[in-house]
Design an enzyme around this catalytic site. Sequence first.
Site, PDB file in Angstrom:
ATOM      1  N   GLU A  61       7.491 -11.178   3.782  1.00  0.00           N
ATOM      2  CA  GLU A  61       6.727 -12.130   2.979  1.00  0.00           C
ATOM      3  C   GLU A  61       6.654 -11.654   1.527  1.00  0.00           C
ATOM      4  O   GLU A  61       6.494 -12.462   0.625  1.00  0.00           O
ATOM      5  CB  GLU A  61       5.336 -12.333   3.550  1.00  0.00           C
ATOM      6  CG  GLU A  61       4.364 -11.192   3.341  1.00  0.00           C
ATOM      7  CD  GLU A  61       3.016 -11.470   3.959  1.00  0.00           C
ATOM      8  OE1 GLU A  61       2.983 -11.990   5.084  1.00  0.00           O
ATOM      9  OE2 GLU A  61       2.000 -11.165   3.321  1.00  0.00           O
ATOM     10  N   GLY A 107       0.790  -1.222   0.000  1.00  0.00           N
ATOM     11  CA  GLY A 107       0.000   0.000   0.000  1.00  0.00           C
ATOM     12  C   GLY A 107       0.819   1.267   0.000  1.00  0.00           C
ATOM     13  O   GLY A 107       2.054   1.256   0.023  1.00  0.00           O
TER      14      GLY A 107
END
Length: 410
Positions: free
Chosen positions: A224, A203
């Site tokens: 991740e 984001g």
Amino acid sequence: MRTVTESELGRILGALPGVPRIVASGNFAAPYRLLAAADAALAEFRLNMLNAQPGVPDREGVVHETSFVGPGMRGGPRLRYFPCRLSLVPHLLRQRLAPDVVLLHTSPPTGGTVSLGVEVNVLPAAIEAARARGGIVVAQANPAMPVTYGDALLDLDAVDYLLEVDEPLATHPVAAPDATSQAIGERVAALVPEQATLQLGIGAIPDATLDALLDRRGLRIWSEMFTDGALALEKAGSLDRDTPVTASFCFGSAELYDWIDRNPRVRMLRTEKTNSPGTIAAHPNLMSINSALQVDLFAQANASRVGGRTHSGFGGQTDFIVGAMHSPGGHAVIALRSWHPKADVSAVVPLVSGPVTSFQHSYIVTEQGTAAIWGRDSVEQAQQILDHAAHPAARDDLRAAGRDLGLPLV
């Protein structure tokens, strides 16, 4: 491994008994040609993907399954959401949701292997689970898919059928951060210690945080996932040259894909490794930086549900928050806007209205300020959130609601 045409693949898939479960590469690595073949060949099937993007099969007869809802499945009438930390999804695939078919998007074969490229994630576990029950594995081999190393390399013996395609890889556009995201990113960056190891979510705020770190040196990435922000850090000389960028999947621009292609500086590992809280905790100064839809006066974060429906899911947020809090010098940060402009409501609420995704963070950061959470009692935490994270327009109502909840706020 046998190379097949789409018509041959259709006959193979059409012969599957019952209602098969298909696990496919997710995020921006969806194997759309394979999915189209399955959609044409099977009247009914279950489709399991993480963060599925628009364009996946969506009709009567196709049940969507996921532990992280993407825009291609969000709000769908046949969605089955399985709450699960990302580190545990491989166990879920072995124990409860074993696939009959795994559809992969890979590089073309070379040296007896294909590469999973930008999406390793839970796919190795899915392949193993399918193999254990006699299922089939199909690869969509595309020269546009970067070759990445680590657990991304897959022996051809693990692939039953291969369909050759040549088409551009889906990209994720990078937008310049708006003023609010930039302000939040600068506040978060101020919390990052020297030579920190970074994990950031998806984001505008994580992107703005990376922009504010370009003048640092000796940073590392164990995450991740990553996007173009990692490439920006590399170009700026911010990353430790002796430590590989380690993640389980990535997406971004064509330039990012060119950078990771056959790059020994990038290591893609399976989710069980990247998201193991114990492994995360072994990295000193691990900074976990994530966002949420809501936070409350008890420092709980909801990143899963909004308006009575599942928006996304746990993802790896919980894994990394636990790992970061156990890391020597590490911190877990939740960063979000204090006010949702579209819904015109406060993001800080008295008590979260959805399931709690995470709690026990180090800091909650908004454009209003930085609320220090760790090591403070419940009343001090609430006062910090009220004074430093909440929007001024919401503070009076939050103060009154907090008192009703037994928090003597001033």
